[in-house]
Design an enzyme around this catalytic site. Structure first.
Site, PDB file in Angstrom:
ATOM      1  N   GLU A   1      32.455 -11.566 -49.941  1.00 47.53           N
ATOM      2  CA  GLU A   1      32.153 -11.148 -51.196  1.00 47.53           C
ATOM      3  C   GLU A   1      30.791 -12.628 -50.931  1.00 47.53           C
ATOM      4  OE1 GLU A   1      36.026 -10.832 -53.385  1.00 47.53           O
ATOM      5  OE2 GLU A   1      36.060 -12.566 -52.954  1.00 47.53           O
TER       6      GLU A   1
ATOM      7  N   GLY B   1      28.235 -14.650 -51.905  1.00 47.20           N
ATOM      8  CA  GLY B   1      26.591 -15.709 -52.839  1.00 47.20           C
ATOM      9  C   GLY B   1      25.608 -16.146 -52.690  1.00 47.20           C
ATOM     10  N   ARG B   2      26.175 -17.277 -52.666  1.00 47.52           N
ATOM     11  CA  ARG B   2      25.155 -18.541 -52.166  1.00 47.52           C
ATOM     12  C   ARG B   2      24.162 -17.979 -50.889  1.00 47.52           C
ATOM     13  NH1 ARG B   2      25.935 -23.720 -52.061  1.00 47.52           N
ATOM     14  NH2 ARG B   2      28.653 -23.573 -51.956  1.00 47.52           N
TER      15      ARG B   2
ATOM     16  N   TYR C   1      28.354 -32.676 -56.840  1.00 45.24           N
ATOM     17  CA  TYR C   1      28.883 -32.840 -55.416  1.00 45.24           C
ATOM     18  C   TYR C   1      27.223 -33.965 -54.790  1.00 45.24           C
ATOM     19  CZ  TYR C   1      30.226 -28.083 -56.572  1.00 45.24           C
ATOM     20  OH  TYR C   1      30.417 -27.034 -57.696  1.00 45.24           O
TER      21      TYR C   1
ATOM     22  N   CYS D   1      19.522 -38.207 -70.297  1.00 41.78           N
ATOM     23  CA  CYS D   1      20.138 -39.621 -70.841  1.00 41.78           C
ATOM     24  C   CYS D   1      20.791 -39.896 -70.449  1.00 41.78           C
ATOM     25  CB  CYS D   1      19.985 -39.689 -72.520  1.00 41.78           C
ATOM     26  SG  CYS D   1      19.286 -41.017 -73.117  1.00 41.78           S
TER      27      CYS D   1
ATOM     28  N   TYR E   1      24.011 -21.037 -57.812  1.00 39.59           N
ATOM     29  CA  TYR E   1      24.758 -22.545 -58.630  1.00 39.59           C
ATOM     30  C   TYR E   1      23.663 -23.205 -58.559  1.00 39.59           C
ATOM     31  CZ  TYR E   1      28.638 -20.608 -55.513  1.00 39.59           C
ATOM     32  OH  TYR E   1      29.443 -19.465 -54.620  1.00 39.59           O
TER      33      TYR E   1
HETATM   34  C1  LIG Z   1      32.533 -18.481 -54.931  1.00 35.20           C
HETATM   35  C2  LIG Z   1      33.368 -16.871 -54.600  1.00 35.20           C
HETATM   36  C3  LIG Z   1      32.204 -16.965 -53.305  1.00 35.20           C
HETATM   37  C4  LIG Z   1      30.718 -16.487 -53.086  1.00 35.20           C
HETATM   38  O1  LIG Z   1      31.243 -18.612 -52.228  1.00 35.20           O
HETATM   39  P1  LIG Z   1      30.012 -18.195 -51.862  1.00 35.20           P
HETATM   40  O2  LIG Z   1      30.250 -19.573 -51.171  1.00 35.20           O
HETATM   41  O3  LIG Z   1      28.963 -18.709 -52.834  1.00 35.20           O
HETATM   42  O4  LIG Z   1      29.614 -17.194 -49.940  1.00 35.20           O
HETATM   43  C5  LIG Z   1      33.241 -14.994 -53.523  1.00 35.20           C
HETATM   44  N1  LIG Z   1      34.194 -15.313 -53.774  1.00 35.20           N
HETATM   45  C6  LIG Z   1      35.212 -15.946 -54.377  1.00 35.20           C
HETATM   46  C7  LIG Z   1      36.684 -15.637 -54.934  1.00 35.20           C
HETATM   47  C8  LIG Z   1      34.504 -17.220 -54.966  1.00 35.20           C
HETATM   48  O5  LIG Z   1      35.310 -17.398 -55.654  1.00 35.20           O
END
Ligand SMILES: *Cc1c(COP(=O)(O)O)cnc(C)c1O
Length: 432
Positions: A291, A293-294, A335, A362, A391
């Site tokens: 999975e 994402g980033r 962060y 502000c 993000y």
């Molecule tokens: C956030 C998340 C991802 C993606 O994480 P990345 O660091 O963006 O690759 C995948 N699976 C789950 C369950 C997540 O919470």
């Protein structure tokens, strides 16, 4: 030269993305502006898919983690790349349904899904609901029973692995709001229960050990822990877990301090481990899901701002104020995340200044970076913050009632709006 390979400098000395001049984009669409590069998005999807083909005989699915950047066009692109999706809310699920995303490729995550969300997932025939806790398991069984359906689920497991990342984004340990613990026997009891429930079909196990991870070892260790658990379930309960979801978390380059490994090598090492445990324990190879994402969206995006006032505070620091800030990118405020800054009009010049980039909210904490090297910068210049594809838009807010910037996609030398700029009318739309 830049942190992402889709960035370059043209003959005017301007920063380009996907071959387009960022100054022209800023002029055409206004600032602040998110810009995404479609070719790099697609290339990132393909590199993960190809790694599964090469290392694991294609027996897997790459699910894009929607939370990093979700909109209809993004989902259409993921669909055309044959990707799966992770969603974590009715909103993300609704977006997926609105473009006709194939629901069998959707995983529904979340540690506290509402009954409405679970019902929607059942109604949409979502491929996998990732159950986080025993309350959810029971609720889901009841909701599926009411519909005369069977819910396909995975369990979110805490494999108890420290992936050496920032505390705020660490989710694999026992002290986490996500998932079932292995050590305490909680996960095993949940598996037993799931097998006994009539309206639940337990397909697989899931873990996600953190985010922005550069080491391969924690992923390999997680795969080993999960495979051993799968073996125990087979041995003690006679039940075969067919799917293993190893989550996301692959690190990207935000600044020169980051050195990501090629994504191929994650799959290579993880596949080796999974195959080894299967051989040793005489298990069938599970279907693997990952999975990212980033690592798919992050490097593909930048944000453009126009510089307003500049304050030189002698012997202290120089503040450069931009026309956006924590509303469109809250990550530094949340962060202290580090970014690379470029004066888009002087992108080939050396970074001779060190500045604090401030937003317009502000709030003293509304900063995008401190101690940031940048080229000589003046009022009216366009500055780019790099690797903001993940993000950023998805975490944006209307704090101070500032409308959200648009998202523009570039491809083949052209650009198009994929999310419109919010208007002031949008800002009051829900006010009574
Ligand atoms: C956030 C998340 C991802 C993606 O994480 P990345 O660091 O963006 O690759 C995948 N699976 C789950 C369950 C997540 O919470």
């Amino acid at each position: 030269m830049f942190v992402s390979k889709n960035l370059s400098v043209n003959e005017k000395g301007h920063l380009t993305i996907g071959g387009l001049d960022t100054a022209d984009l800023a002029q055409k669409y206004g600032t602040p502006l998110y810009v995404m590069d479609e070719d790099l998005l697609r290339e990132n999807c393909r590199s993960f898919k190809q790694s599964i083909d090469r290392c694991y005989g294609g027996k897997g699915l790459v699910c894009y983690a929607s939370k990093v950047f979700c909109c209809k066009e993004m989902y259409r692109i993921m669909m055309s790349e044959d990707m799966g999706l992770d969603v974590v809310s009715a909103g993300e699920l609704y977006t997926a349904a609105s473009v006709g995303f194939p629901m069998e490729k959707v995983c529904f995550h979340g540690n506290n899904k509402t009954d409405e969300e679970l019902s929607m997932a059942l109604e949409q025939n979502v491929g996998r609901i990732v159950v986080d806790n025993i309350f959810e398991l029971e609720r889901l069984n009841r909701l599926a029973c009411e519909r005369g359906a069977k819910a396909n689920i995975m369990f979110r497991i805490k494999p108890g692995i420290d992936a050496h990342t920032h505390d705020f984004v660490r989710t694999g340990q026992i002290d986490s709001k996500f998932g079932f613990a292995l050590e305490t026997g909680e996960a095993f009891e949940a598996v037993k229960k799931a097998i006994s429930l009539e309206h639940i079909e337990l397909l697989g196990l899931h873990c996600h050990i953190g985010s922005q991870i550069f080491d391969i070892d924690p992923f390999v260790l997680a795969a080993e822990v999960m495979m051993n658990f799968i073996a125990r379930i087979r041995d003690e309960l006679g039940y075969e877990i067919k799917e293993l979801d190893l989550g996301g978390g692959f690190g990207i380059k935000y600044t020169d301090a980051d050195s990501p490994v090629p994504y191929d090598s994650y799959m290579e090492k993880v596949s080796e481990k999974v195959k080894a445990v299967c051989a040793e324990k005489n298990l069938n190879l599970p279907f693997i899901l990952i999975e990212p994402g980033r690592s798919i969206a992050g490097p593909a995006g930048i944000t453009l701002y126009t510089v307003g006032g500049i304050k030189h505070i002698p012997n202290i620091r120089t503040y450069i104020s931009v026309d956006g800030g924590m509303g469109d990118n809250p990550r530094y405020a949340l962060y202290k995340s580090k970014y690379d800054f470029v004066n888009a009009l002087r992108a080939s010049e050396p970074k001779s200044e060190t500045v604090t980039v401030a937003g317009k909210c502000c709030e003293s904490g509304d900063l995008l970076g401190e101690g940031a090297p940048i080229q000589q910068t003046e009022e009216g210049d366009i500055i780019a913050v790099l690797a903001t594809g993940a993000y950023n838009y998805s975490m944006s807010s209307n704090y101070n009632r500032i409308p959200k910037p648009p998202v523009v996609m570039v491809k083949d030398g052209t650009s198009r709006v994929i999310v419109k700029r919010e208007t002031l009318e949008d800002i009051v739309r829900n006010d009574i």
